[in-house]
Design a protein around this motif. Structure first.
Motif, mmCIF file in Angstrom:
data_model
loop_
_atom_site.group_PDB
_atom_site.id
_atom_site.type_symbol
_atom_site.label_atom_id
_atom_site.label_comp_id
_atom_site.label_asym_id
_atom_site.label_seq_id
_atom_site.Cartn_x
_atom_site.Cartn_y
_atom_site.Cartn_z
ATOM 1 N N PHE A 131 -52.680 53.299 14.324
ATOM 2 C CA PHE A 131 -52.054 53.746 15.641
ATOM 3 C C PHE A 131 -51.737 55.146 15.854
ATOM 4 N N GLU A 132 -51.720 55.709 16.964
ATOM 5 C CA GLU A 132 -51.317 57.285 17.084
ATOM 6 C C GLU A 132 -49.993 57.111 17.703
ATOM 7 N N THR A 133 -49.032 58.034 17.230
ATOM 8 C CA THR A 133 -48.002 58.227 17.741
ATOM 9 C C THR A 133 -47.727 59.760 18.164
ATOM 10 N N ASP A 134 -47.034 59.811 19.101
ATOM 11 C CA ASP A 134 -46.557 61.286 19.585
ATOM 12 C C ASP A 134 -45.634 62.076 18.911
ATOM 13 N N ASP A 135 -45.045 61.342 17.973
ATOM 14 C CA ASP A 135 -43.934 61.963 17.215
ATOM 15 C C ASP A 135 -43.796 61.135 15.775
ATOM 16 N N LEU A 136 -44.562 61.488 14.802
ATOM 17 C CA LEU A 136 -44.519 60.888 13.571
ATOM 18 C C LEU A 136 -43.137 60.788 12.728
ATOM 19 N N MET A 147 -38.040 59.838 22.939
ATOM 20 C CA MET A 147 -38.145 58.907 21.750
ATOM 21 C C MET A 147 -39.757 58.598 21.585
ATOM 22 N N ALA A 148 -39.792 58.473 20.048
ATOM 23 C CA ALA A 148 -41.276 58.552 19.717
ATOM 24 C C ALA A 148 -41.909 57.263 20.046
ATOM 25 N N LYS A 149 -43.082 57.443 20.521
ATOM 26 C CA LYS A 149 -43.743 56.273 20.876
ATOM 27 C C LYS A 149 -45.370 56.008 20.419
ATOM 28 N N ILE A 150 -45.871 54.681 20.430
ATOM 29 C CA ILE A 150 -47.270 54.712 20.392
ATOM 30 C C ILE A 150 -48.062 55.151 21.455
ATOM 31 N N THR A 151 -49.043 55.851 21.239
ATOM 32 C CA THR A 151 -50.107 56.319 22.298
ATOM 33 C C THR A 151 -51.201 55.471 22.354
ATOM 34 N N GLY A 152 -51.677 54.891 21.106
ATOM 35 C CA GLY A 152 -53.198 54.416 21.384
ATOM 36 C C GLY A 152 -53.382 53.801 19.826
#
Ligand code: ZN
Length: 135
Positions: free
Chosen positions: A83-88, A1-6
């Motif tokens: 924010f960065e996400t691993d899966d936009l 699942m997509a998540k916020i990474t920073g």
């Protein structure tokens, strides 16, 4: 699942770039990566790295852009948080599924080739939120 990474950056709207740099670069000591005119965004933009994240300074260059109107209405200060996400695409689906209002239907590609989209402040407690896909 997509998540916020920073947190990638915090963007501040400033009326005048050189004046703003007197604090962020000269007093606080953040390194300036350069100031660029970005006509598509009707802004002069500077990035100043600060450890894991960066400060983005946005100076409107026309009186009628979104950034210019923001400055007129709310004054100088925080414009958006990115924010960065691993899966936009996954994050967009997740947000849409929860009824979150996005600005634009599809992600756009920013200056550095990054895929990005904005979340409307209406859905984020009055804060304009930008999402980047991490490289
Ligand atoms: Zn930004």
């Amino acid at each position: 699942m997509a998540k916020i990474t920073g947190i990638n950056h915090i963007a501040l709207v400033v009326p005048e770039m050189e004046q703003a740099l007197k604090f962020w670069r000269d007093i606080l000591g953040l390194p300036l990566q350069g100031v660029n005119d970005v006509p598509e965004q009707a802004s002069r933009i500077a990035f100043l790295p600060a450890g894991a994240g960066e400060v983005e300074l946005l100076q409107p260059t026309t009186p009628d852009s979104g950034v210019a109107k923001f400055l007129q209405k709310r004054g100088p200060g925080i414009h958006h948080v990115c924010f960065e996400t691993d899966d936009l695409d996954g994050m967009i689906d997740l947000l849409k599924g929860k009824g979150v209002r996005l600005i634009g239907e599809k992600p756009s590609t920013g200056a550095g080739g990054k895929r990005m989209i904005f979340v409307h402040p209406e859905s984020a407690g009055g804060v304009l939120v930008e999402l980047y896909e991490s490289a």
